[in-house]
Design a protein around this motif. Structure first.
Motif, PDB file in Angstrom:
ATOM      1  N   ALA B 109       1.408  -0.759   0.003  1.00 56.31           N
ATOM      2  CA  ALA B 109      -0.288  -0.373  -0.706  1.00 56.31           C
ATOM      3  C   ALA B 109       0.942   1.337   0.148  1.00 56.31           C
ATOM      4  N   GLN B 113       1.129   3.153  -3.029  1.00 57.22           N
ATOM      5  CA  GLN B 113       0.338   4.794  -2.815  1.00 57.22           C
ATOM      6  C   GLN B 113      -1.293   3.989  -3.696  1.00 57.22           C
ATOM      7  N   ILE B 114      -1.522   2.831  -2.861  1.00 56.54           N
ATOM      8  CA  ILE B 114      -3.008   2.412  -3.342  1.00 56.54           C
ATOM      9  C   ILE B 114      -3.436   2.001  -1.350  1.00 56.54           C
ATOM     10  N   THR B 115      -4.798   1.553  -1.689  1.00 54.93           N
ATOM     11  CA  THR B 115      -5.317   1.643  -0.071  1.00 54.93           C
ATOM     12  C   THR B 115      -5.264   0.329  -0.011  1.00 54.93           C
ATOM     13  N   ARG B 116      -5.260   0.455   0.713  1.00 53.66           N
ATOM     14  CA  ARG B 116      -4.741  -1.541   1.873  1.00 53.66           C
ATOM     15  C   ARG B 116      -5.839  -2.714   1.511  1.00 53.66           C
ATOM     16  N   THR B 140     -12.096  -0.470  -3.866  1.00 50.67           N
ATOM     17  CA  THR B 140     -10.598  -0.562  -4.680  1.00 50.67           C
ATOM     18  C   THR B 140     -10.213  -1.587  -4.303  1.00 50.67           C
ATOM     19  N   VAL B 164     -19.765  -0.612  -0.516  1.00 48.33           N
ATOM     20  CA  VAL B 164     -21.181   0.139  -0.215  1.00 48.33           C
ATOM     21  C   VAL B 164     -20.563   1.162  -0.318  1.00 48.33           C
ATOM     22  N   GLY B 165     -21.029   2.713  -1.058  1.00 45.16           N
ATOM     23  CA  GLY B 165     -20.417   3.942  -0.618  1.00 45.16           C
ATOM     24  C   GLY B 165     -21.036   4.533  -1.989  1.00 45.16           C
ATOM     25  N   VAL B 167     -18.808   6.904  -3.464  1.00 40.74           N
ATOM     26  CA  VAL B 167     -17.128   7.080  -4.233  1.00 40.74           C
ATOM     27  C   VAL B 167     -16.639   5.954  -4.570  1.00 40.74           C
ATOM     28  N   LYS B 168     -17.213   5.335  -5.346  1.00 40.91           N
ATOM     29  CA  LYS B 168     -16.719   4.364  -6.286  1.00 40.91           C
ATOM     30  C   LYS B 168     -17.071   3.044  -6.610  1.00 40.91           C
TER      31      LYS B 168
END
Lengths: 212, 212
Positions: B109, B113-116, B140, B164-165, B167-168
């Protein structure tokens, strides 16, 4: 850290999501938004963020100064008792107790012919007194905690009581609203583990003076 | 055992709830109900039971024979890879892998530079091949699994992809629907850990010839 995000990418998503959620809540609450404190709005935002269901803005109820009492409990490092493992897994705190798979819980459930979720609350009794209870699933657990407060003089600092479902959940939450216990709950059948976890993690953030 | 209930009381609630849910789904799907198999209706019922949100009946999508493929995977004792601990905690299965807190995940990560959540899927690569992925939270993570199938020839038996959510999440699920991967997902921003867990536990029940 904000809302569990530890990478820049994760943080960006969380922040952008919260902006969108803020607008949705403004729309759905309309003028009623002034009835809520900033802390309460923060908690509502977390729930809507966690569920992508803005209806929660209208469903969440704050009874008997729950945020202040919850923060006090957390700052005193009180126990948090939960109903199931999914709630336990989501809470960012070091003293979370889950007795659903405890031997004593199985014994009591069998002997008293009650659900394991209810029996687990009986096992957790000493932790619930001056502690926080977080119920995301089982109405029978919520009923049992309310019984403990009425019949056994157990005094929780806060109940986050958001069991979900079409059988007993609404009724158990209505009963909670009639008590003098500090509580955060929802109206109707909706609720669940992400709702429970979003609420308590918001209170934990507030207790550390982090952004709710 | 039915839906995790181990006491008579718990079982009664689960059964009564499922009857109510069945009616709600009939109402909301109307004539379209005939487009679904009994197994699919069973999975939808579990999701509505878990969320008390009948809108899910319209949101759940089954792509590329996911139930049959999922059952095959489970019967071969394949790995199940999840995105977060709340999903892990809810699944009734003996080979569930969660790499969100793995050292390697933090390293990747940071470096990429990506999400965990995305990095954890990269770490889980060998388990995802011929395994099942269950994503209840992070878009992600879903994007990364889709990338693995396209660029690294990884072949999951099934993706339960219900991040869920606002964003994306919708976009990641739309992309999933365009692939040939067997998948179960939702349309729009709604989803979450109870949805993910309800779906995979339904498939696990079916694999044991238990009632879905």
């Amino acid at each position: 850290m904000f809302m569990g995000a530890t990478t820049k990418n994760g943080l960006d998503i969380a922040k952008k999501s919260r902006e969108i959620v803020k607008d949705k809540i403004k729309n759905i609450l309309g003028k009623d938004i002034i009835k809520y404190s900033n802390e309460e709005i923060g908690i509502i935002e977390r729930v809507v963020h966690a569920t992508a269901d803005e209806e929660y803005a209208k469903l969440i109820k704050f009874n008997n100064n729950p945020i202040k009492n919850g923060i006090e409990g957390i700052r005193n490092n009180c126990s948090i008792v939960v109903d199931i493992g999914m709630v336990e897994a989501g809470i960012r705190y070091n003293k979370v107790y889950n007795f659903i798979n405890d031997k004593e819980t199985f014994k009591i459930a069998e002997k008293e012919q009650i659900t394991r979720a209810a029996a687990a609350m009986r096992v957790a009794k000493s932790h619930i007194n001056e502690g926080i209870v977080v119920i995301g699933n089982a109405p029978t657990a919520l009923y049992e905690v309310i019984r403990l407060t009425m019949e056994e003089n157990i005094k929780p600092k806060l109940i986050v009581g958001v069991p979900v479902g079409y059988v007993k959940a609404s009724e158990s939450k209505e009963l909670l609203c009639k008590t003098k216990i500090p509580s955060i709950t929802t109206t109707g059948p909706k609720g669940g583990t992400p709702v429970a976890v979003a609420i308590i993690n918001g209170i934990i953030a507030l207790s550390k003076n982090e952004r709710v």
